[in-house]
Design an enzyme around this catalytic site. Structure first.
Site, mmCIF file in Angstrom:
data_model
loop_
_atom_site.group_PDB
_atom_site.id
_atom_site.type_symbol
_atom_site.label_atom_id
_atom_site.label_comp_id
_atom_site.label_asym_id
_atom_site.label_seq_id
_atom_site.Cartn_x
_atom_site.Cartn_y
_atom_site.Cartn_z
ATOM 1 C CG HIS A 19 -20.778 5.327 3.955
ATOM 2 N ND1 HIS A 19 -20.152 4.339 3.221
ATOM 3 C CD2 HIS A 19 -21.724 4.703 4.697
ATOM 4 C CE1 HIS A 19 -20.696 3.171 3.524
ATOM 5 N NE2 HIS A 19 -21.646 3.361 4.413
ATOM 6 C CE LYS A 58 -4.163 0.083 1.643
ATOM 7 N NZ LYS A 58 -5.369 0.086 2.430
ATOM 8 C CG MET A 106 -15.619 1.354 -3.901
ATOM 9 S SD MET A 106 -16.574 1.815 -2.399
ATOM 10 C CE MET A 106 -18.186 2.184 -3.097
HETATM 11 C C1 GAR Z 1 -22.015 6.582 -3.513
HETATM 12 O O1 GAR Z 1 -23.289 6.148 -3.111
HETATM 13 C C2 GAR Z 1 -21.108 6.755 -2.310
HETATM 14 O O2 GAR Z 1 -21.791 7.189 -1.169
HETATM 15 C C3 GAR Z 1 -20.601 5.329 -2.144
HETATM 16 O O3 GAR Z 1 -20.340 4.902 -3.445
HETATM 17 C C4 GAR Z 1 -21.324 5.483 -4.314
HETATM 18 C C5 GAR Z 1 -20.627 6.015 -5.539
HETATM 19 O O4 GAR Z 1 -21.571 6.397 -6.501
HETATM 20 N N1 GAR Z 1 -19.435 5.281 -1.294
HETATM 21 C C6 GAR Z 1 -19.223 4.299 -0.430
HETATM 22 O O5 GAR Z 1 -19.963 3.340 -0.292
HETATM 23 C C7 GAR Z 1 -17.975 4.461 0.432
HETATM 24 N N2 GAR Z 1 -17.896 3.425 1.381
HETATM 25 P P1 GAR Z 1 -21.103 7.190 -7.799
HETATM 26 O O6 GAR Z 1 -19.916 6.415 -8.376
HETATM 27 O O7 GAR Z 1 -22.272 7.177 -8.719
HETATM 28 O O8 GAR Z 1 -20.692 8.569 -7.377
#
Ligand code: GAR
Length: 198
Positions: free
Chosen positions: A108, A64, A89
């Site tokens: 989130h 990492k 992610m």
């Molecule tokens: C969003 O809903 C964000 O809150 C989530 O990924 C999605 C991305 O959507 N994030 C997480 O779950 C972080 N743990 P997008 O690619 O359409 O912006």
């Protein structure tokens, strides 16, 4: 002030942020997109909007630390002041976190600390909770932990489906993330910059 958005997937929040910058609702420069996935749809959005982007995928054997040093090299080239995670992610490690202390925020799709991880909307929908929502927080080394700066709750209605809940959560995200980013820039990032100039 110059910032990068980090994203791994669809990129609807990236696009909402681009729109807010174009409409001057965010008073900082969106310099680039960083993605850890070469096939992420967010890259198509960046191309369409003519936002520079960089993809660096982590190699299997790579640590990492070494991976994040490569990312930092790119961010330094672009003189980035802060980072906005929008569906990124990967868990951040100490190399990135120490380079940008209190300068990385995440979105989130649940009311943290409930339902962290990759499936916040799904997990809330199948729980017995009557409400869910969105959380915006500073990033630390945990999975969706770190000081919370904003939450907005909605009820899970009796006729809710997973798909209707996803739509409602994404609408909230697109509405509030740009507003919170702008507030955060004014209250935190600009203040720190002033301090470092004195
Ligand atoms: C969003 O809903 C964000 O809150 C989530 O990924 C999605 C991305 O959507 N994030 C997480 O779950 C972080 N743990 P997008 O690619 O359409 O912006």
């Amino acid at each position: 002030m110059r910032f990068a958005v980090f994203a791994s997937g669809n990129g609807s929040n990236f696009e909402a942020i681009v729109r807010a910058v174009e409409n001057k609702e965010i008073s900082a420069t969106l310099v680039c997109l960083f993605s850890d996935k070469k096939n992420a749809y967010v890259i198509e959005r960046a191309k369409k909007k003519k936002i520079p982007y960089m993809v660096i995928e982590k190699e299997k054997q790579e640590t990492k630390e070494s991976y994040e040093k490569k990312i930092i090299e790119y961010l330094e080239e672009k003189s980035i002041d802060f980072i906005i995670l929008a569906g990124y992610m990967k868990i951040l490690g100490h190399v990135l976190l120490e380079k940008y202390p209190k300068k990385i925020i995440n979105l989130h799709p649940s009311l943290l600390p409930s339902f962290p991880g990759k499936q916040g909307i799904h997990d809330a929908f199948y729980s017995k909770e009557k409400e869910t929502g969105i959380t915006i927080h500073l990033v630390d080394q945990g999975i969706d932990t770190g000081p919370i700066i904003f939450q907005h709750a909605i009820s899970i209605t009796r006729h809710e489906t997973l798909s209707s809940l996803e739509t409602r959560i994404h609408e909230l995200e697109h509405r509030y993330y740009p507003i919170v980013i702008e507030k955060y820039i004014r209250e935190v990032v600009l203040n720190d910059k002033k301090k470092s100039l004195n």
